[in-house]
Design an enzyme around this catalytic site. Structure first.
Site, mmCIF file in Angstrom:
data_model
loop_
_atom_site.group_PDB
_atom_site.id
_atom_site.type_symbol
_atom_site.label_atom_id
_atom_site.label_comp_id
_atom_site.label_asym_id
_atom_site.label_seq_id
_atom_site.Cartn_x
_atom_site.Cartn_y
_atom_site.Cartn_z
ATOM 1 C CB SER A 31 -0.945 -0.053 1.215
ATOM 2 O OG SER A 31 -1.893 0.964 1.197
ATOM 3 C CD GLU A 91 7.574 3.726 -11.830
ATOM 4 O OE1 GLU A 91 6.764 4.625 -12.154
ATOM 5 O OE2 GLU A 91 7.279 2.513 -11.837
ATOM 6 C CE LYS A 142 -5.137 -1.600 0.373
ATOM 7 N NZ LYS A 142 -5.174 -0.198 -0.051
#
Length: 488
Positions: free
Chosen positions: A317, A328, A342
């Site tokens: 999560s 990224e 999740k």
């Protein structure tokens, strides 16, 4: 996840400004239904015999069957029914039909437990759980909790609590059973992957403080900071910890998100902003219509600090949001094992009676637009912990002694060998050599040296194994190695 914590939440709580995300429009007709049923239909006189039950005129034709079912049960069920229970059951049925483990209808008591999960502390065993395929699964134990000390691990299935079967329950229903007063004992039946027989695990409940950040210097330049969950004050805790570590000479950081089940979305965004350059995307939210909202870094900290992030199968999560954001949008290296997976965002809103509806409102996507739901994030450098780190739990109430033979004995033999008390075999038969190893363990730790593994001796064995895992943490060692290369 004891919701003792997996969901990243955007809380609709009027007492907590800054964490509010109201989505009231979707509830208007549902709230109207609740009020109308409780105030109207329950007072309608029913007709006699086989005549049609009286229903309430309503423009929403889709509710006609619901009204009829309510009236029929009130009139013809073999004993008196509780109107509120019927209403709660109807709402709960709607939510369950979504087939979404992260959406729940919570009673007043269940809602109280849910709200406690992001408060400063609660009483319980200290493990985040979630419902999966009809079972209650542990996402991650909380650092230093009774659950961690008892050896519970991510993906363990809780079959029963004090003999009460949990199959078919929601996570919030299971929490009310697992939690309890500090000092009280609870016995969990655990099914672990690779183990044929369920394990009985007795745990003494305790006060579980929600202290979420733990920092230390690894050497004179590298620090390691573990974030155990994303609670109300996690960003503040991290800022304070990093300031202290900088005073101690920190020049590079290993950020440990292993076994972190998630928490509040806004905290993940705030912390990501400490390491992602201003204006770079941290996370994207995609609603039911495919509309995407981008959340960018506000750059409240320094994105130039050399950083490596640790993840594992217990990272879920909000911790996955942070990990994917720094990977990224800031080129940070991830080390460890593939994360949990999740990729949805929940909101929660209270009804006037104190009950609560928590439901999924969006997907979240990584900065590059990837949806990691049920897939997880693959680290750049994959490193596993030693095999002994995944050994099962031994029930300290069960006696393991000479001539006994079982899976528990085999586990004990592997633990003994890992911590330096070689039993000479690992086949599950408790022979004289195994007894000698147990006796040596007891003698070295000032325990009664009877060669029987039970109680304090079992607890000491598992405690020493945890210390061994921590001192020989191959994932931290690799993360430090990668970080040193970055700092050169």
């Amino acid at each position: 996840m004891d919701q003792e914590k997996v969901e990243q939440e955007q809380m609709s709580d009027n007492n907590k400004p800054g964490y509010i995300r109201l989505k009231r429009f979707h509830f208007i007709m549902l709230l109207f239904l609740i009020v109308f049923l409780s105030a109207g239909i329950t007072t309608v006189a029913l007709s006699f015999g086989d005549e049609k039950v009286v229903t309430v005129n309503n423009d929403r034709k889709e509710f006609a069957k619901l009204y009829e079912a309510f009236d029929t049960l009130n009139k013809d069920y073999y004993k008196k029914v509780n109107d509120q229970k019927l209403i709660n059951g109807a709402i709960n049925g709607m939510v369950e039909s979504l087939d979404d483990p992260y959406s729940d209808y919570m009673s007043k008591d269940e809602a109280k437990n849910f709200n406690n999960s992001i408060s400063s502390s609660f009483e319980g065993i200290g493990a985040e759980i979630q419902e999966k395929d009809g079972h209650i699964m542990i996402v991650s134990p909380i650092k230093g909790s009774p659950a961690e000390k008892a050896g519970l691990q991510p993906n363990d299935i809780i079959l029963s609590v004090d003999g009460k079967n949990l199959q078919g329950m929601t996570s919030t229903q299971a929490v009310t059973i697992i939690r309890g007063k500090k000092g009280s004992k609870v016995e969990l039946s655990i099914k672990r992957t690779g183990q044929d027989t369920p394990i009985s695990v007795p745990i003494i409940r305790d006060q579980i403080p929600i202290e979420t950040v733990y920092g230390e210097m690894v050497d004179d330049k590298i620090a390691k900071v573990q974030i155990t969950s994303f609670s109300t004050n996690t960003a503040k805790e991290l800022t304070s910890t990093l300031n202290d570590l900088q005073k101690k000479g920190m020049k590079g950081l290993v950020l440990d998100l292993r076994q972190n089940p998630g928490g509040l979305l806004d905290q993940a965004v705030s912390i990501s902003s400490m390491f992602v350059p201003k204006g770079k995307v941290i996370v994207k939210e995609e609603d039911r219509n495919g509309k995407i909202k981008e959340i960018a870094s506000q750059n409240a900290g320094s994105p130039n600090l050399p950083l490596v992030v640790l993840i594992d199968k217990g990272s879920a999560s909000a911790s996955e949001i942070l990990a994917s954001a720094v990977k990224e949008s800031a080129g940070v290296t991830l080390v460890g094992e593939k994360s949990f997976g999740k990729g949805t965002v929940q909101t929660a809103s209270n009804f006037t009676d104190g009950s609560n509806l928590k439901f999924t409102i969006a997907k979240w996507l990584t900065p590059n637009g990837n949806w990691i739901h049920k897939k997880g994030i693959k680290p750049d450098v994959e490193v596993a912990l030693p095999d002994y780190a995944s050994l099962s739990i031994i029930n300290p109430d069960k006696e393991l002694s000479l001539s006994s033979s079982s899976a528990e004995v085999q586990t004990a033999q592997k633990m003994l060998k890992a911590i330096g008390f070689d039993p000479g075999r690992e086949d599950g038969f408790f022979d004289e050599k195994t007894k000698e190893a147990v006796t040596a363990l007891q003698t070295a730790n000032n325990l009664p040296a009877d060669g029987i593994l039970k109680g304090d001796s079992t607890m000491k064995l598992m405690e020493l194994l945890r210390e061994k895992i921590k001192s020989d943490d191959t994932q931290v060692q690799k993360a430090v190695e990668v970080l040193r290369e970055k700092m050169q």
